[in-house]
Design an enzyme around this catalytic site. Structure first.
Site, mmCIF file in Angstrom:
data_model
loop_
_atom_site.group_PDB
_atom_site.id
_atom_site.type_symbol
_atom_site.label_atom_id
_atom_site.label_comp_id
_atom_site.label_asym_id
_atom_site.label_seq_id
_atom_site.Cartn_x
_atom_site.Cartn_y
_atom_site.Cartn_z
ATOM 1 N N SER A 1 -14.546 5.832 -2.345
ATOM 2 C CA SER A 1 -13.855 4.560 -2.089
ATOM 3 C C SER A 1 -12.428 4.612 -2.591
ATOM 4 O O SER A 1 -12.123 5.294 -3.581
ATOM 5 C CB SER A 1 -14.626 3.460 -2.818
ATOM 6 N N TYR B 1 -19.443 -0.165 -10.686
ATOM 7 C CA TYR B 1 -19.536 0.326 -9.306
ATOM 8 C C TYR B 1 -18.430 1.342 -9.039
ATOM 9 O O TYR B 1 -18.677 2.455 -8.570
ATOM 10 C CB TYR B 1 -19.436 -0.846 -8.302
ATOM 11 N N LYS C 1 -18.316 5.763 -8.294
ATOM 12 C CA LYS C 1 -17.630 6.534 -7.244
ATOM 13 C C LYS C 1 -16.783 7.642 -7.883
ATOM 14 O O LYS C 1 -16.767 8.776 -7.415
ATOM 15 C CB LYS C 1 -16.768 5.615 -6.372
HETATM 16 C C1 WQD Z 1 -10.404 -8.217 0.262
HETATM 17 C C2 WQD Z 1 -9.322 -9.241 -0.036
HETATM 18 C C3 WQD Z 1 -9.761 -10.572 -1.975
HETATM 19 C C4 WQD Z 1 -13.206 -12.734 -0.438
HETATM 20 C C5 WQD Z 1 -14.244 -4.363 -2.362
HETATM 21 C C6 WQD Z 1 -14.600 -3.333 -3.389
HETATM 22 C C7 WQD Z 1 -14.377 -1.960 -2.854
HETATM 23 C C8 WQD Z 1 -15.142 -1.762 -1.577
HETATM 24 C C9 WQD Z 1 -14.897 -2.855 -0.605
HETATM 25 C C10 WQD Z 1 -17.496 -1.434 -1.223
HETATM 26 C C11 WQD Z 1 -8.996 -9.345 -1.518
HETATM 27 C C12 WQD Z 1 -9.727 -11.430 -0.735
HETATM 28 C C13 WQD Z 1 -12.144 -11.873 -0.565
HETATM 29 C C14 WQD Z 1 -12.972 -14.129 -0.376
HETATM 30 C C15 WQD Z 1 -10.614 -13.706 -0.544
HETATM 31 N N1 WQD Z 1 -16.508 -1.643 -1.953
HETATM 32 N N2 WQD Z 1 -10.859 -12.355 -0.622
HETATM 33 N N3 WQD Z 1 -11.684 -14.552 -0.435
HETATM 34 O O1 WQD Z 1 -11.974 -6.298 -3.097
HETATM 35 O O2 WQD Z 1 -10.589 -4.958 -1.479
HETATM 36 O O3 WQD Z 1 -12.863 -4.219 -2.028
HETATM 37 O O4 WQD Z 1 -15.046 -4.134 -1.228
HETATM 38 O O5 WQD Z 1 -18.468 -1.115 -0.997
HETATM 39 O O6 WQD Z 1 -14.767 -1.042 -3.787
HETATM 40 O O7 WQD Z 1 -13.813 -3.523 -4.543
HETATM 41 O O8 WQD Z 1 -12.580 -6.197 -0.615
HETATM 42 O O9 WQD Z 1 -13.354 -7.828 1.042
HETATM 43 O O10 WQD Z 1 -13.851 -8.239 -1.403
HETATM 44 O O11 WQD Z 1 -11.512 -8.461 -0.588
HETATM 45 O O12 WQD Z 1 -9.472 -14.160 -0.606
HETATM 46 O O13 WQD Z 1 -13.891 -14.946 -0.309
HETATM 47 O O14 WQD Z 1 -9.809 -10.539 0.334
HETATM 48 O O15 WQD Z 1 -9.159 -11.236 -3.060
HETATM 49 O O16 WQD Z 1 -7.624 -9.573 -1.628
HETATM 50 P P1 WQD Z 1 -11.916 -5.465 -1.891
HETATM 51 P P2 WQD Z 1 -12.926 -7.716 -0.378
#
Ligand code: WQD
Length: 340
Positions: free
Chosen positions: A126, A151, A155
């Site tokens: 990741s 988590y 990785k």
């Molecule tokens: C994306 C953006 C949030 C939800 C995570 C893990 C990573 C990988 C993928 C997987 C961010 C914003 C999110 C919401 C929001 N793991 N957001 N409101 O955090 O980049 O990555 O998932 O298996 O290891 O860390 O992805 O989709 O959670 O967030 O504003 O309700 O959307 O703050 O900027 P992230 P995400």
């Protein structure tokens, strides 16, 4: 026909990869313990490819079962290892569960794979290994930063376990693919993401809000140092990501790899803000989304998007889909599962 073991093959990325492997002429055997997936996914894969992959309901934490599996499957040419727990927040609450689920299982499989004559191994890593990188776009040479969560740590440690194993086992060939943010679903809407409970990731939260399952999307932070104040990520269509596994596997099978352990960023190279993702959704769905600004979420980096040159030139792979296409497929899938 070469037989490929796909662990976690009924999960989100795993199932899309099984489809692409079968489309490319590979025979697939799936191991999945159904802890975060469903048997119906097998039917979706079969509907798309006209072929039902072999399936074993097996918990990879059970070492003796892993050993037995490999004793009864001598003909495995490669392993793509997706099976892992992936909820970042849960991993903070239950670190030992995550270390056991993600690392014990990796070690058991690697022990068996390294005993095979041809040991081709692909690991789901990741972009989280980079933390907040100092430079954008992020190259594979960017330093790995201390993990924000157990988590993320699984990785990083997973990559180290594979690298150290490859160092002393020259017949092992491994590739770690560092995924950026996978989104979307198969364009047939027969397979897609099935989050359990309240989604933690942005895109399923958006589609569930639009489908009426959630009241309102909270945008976590609008005061970041980015053009519109919201965080920037590299959202990649899951089908493009799935295809990257097929080319990585072919590289290993054809012995085209330069070293027996390689890492590749798998992203689009384009960064999109949370507000841009919402706008894309509104455009493709033709409906406005109920959302509000909310405080920052702990642990979020400001921006992360990939330098994709290595994957483009060395793997000969490039993401094809636009953000709009990925959002369209995510919405089609949500409508399909909610009968909208
Ligand atoms: C994306 C953006 C949030 C939800 C995570 C893990 C990573 C990988 C993928 C997987 C961010 C914003 C999110 C919401 C929001 N793991 N957001 N409101 O955090 O980049 O990555 O998932 O298996 O290891 O860390 O992805 O989709 O959670 O967030 O504003 O309700 O959307 O703050 O900027 P992230 P995400």
């Amino acid at each position: 026909m070469k037989k490929i073991l796909v662990t976690g093959g009924l999960g989100f990325i795993g199932s899309h990869t099984v489809v692409e492997l079968q489309n490319a002429g590979f025979e697939v055997v799936i191991i999945d313990d159904l802890s975060n997936s469903s048997l119906e996914v097998l039917k979706g894969i079969e509907d798309i490819t006209n072929k039902r992959p072999e399936f074993e309901n097996l918990d990879l934490k059970d070492k003796s079962k892993v050993i037995t599996f490999f004793r009864t499957h001598h003909d495995i040419s490669g392993v793509i290892h997706f099976a892992a727990s992936k909820a970042v927040g849960e991993s903070v609450e239950k670190p030992l569960l995550y270390y056991e689920n993600n690392l014990n299982t990796l070690i058991y499989i690697l022990k068996e794979v390294s005993g095979l004559e041809t040991s081709n191994f692909i690991f789901s890593s990741s972009c989280t290994v980079y933390g907040q990188a100092d430079e954008m776009p992020i190259t594979e040479k960017a330093p790995v930063k201390p993990a924000e969560s157990p988590y993320g740590n699984t990785k990083q440690i997973g990559e180290e376990i594979i690298r150290d194993t490859c160092k002393v086992m020259p017949h092992m060939n491994a590739i770690a693919l560092r995924y950026f943010n996978p989104i979307g679903a198969h364009p047939s809407a027969k397979i897609g993401e099935l989050p359990i409970g309240v989604p933690q990731n942005l895109v399923p939260y958006i589609t569930q809000t639009a489908a009426g399952l959630r009241d309102c999307l909270s945008v976590f932070g609008d005061d970041y140092p980015t053009p519109d104040g919201t965080c920037i990520r590299d959202y990649i269509h899951v089908v493009d990501l799935a295809k990257a596994h097929v080319v990585a596997l072919q590289r290993l099978l054809e012995r085209k790899n330069n070293s027996n352990y390689e890492t590749f960023n798998i992203g689009t190279g384009v960064g999109s803000s949370v507000l841009e993702v919402i706008k894309s959704f509104e455009k493709v769905s033709g409906q406005s989304l109920n959302y509000k600004m909310a405080p920052r979420r702990a642990g979020d980096v400001i921006e992360a998007f990939a330098h994709t040159n290595k994957a483009n030139t060395v793997l000969g792979w490039k993401a094809q889909s636009t953000l709009d296409e990925a959002m369209q497929s995510a919405w089609d899938w949500e409508k399909h599962i909610r009968n909208l």
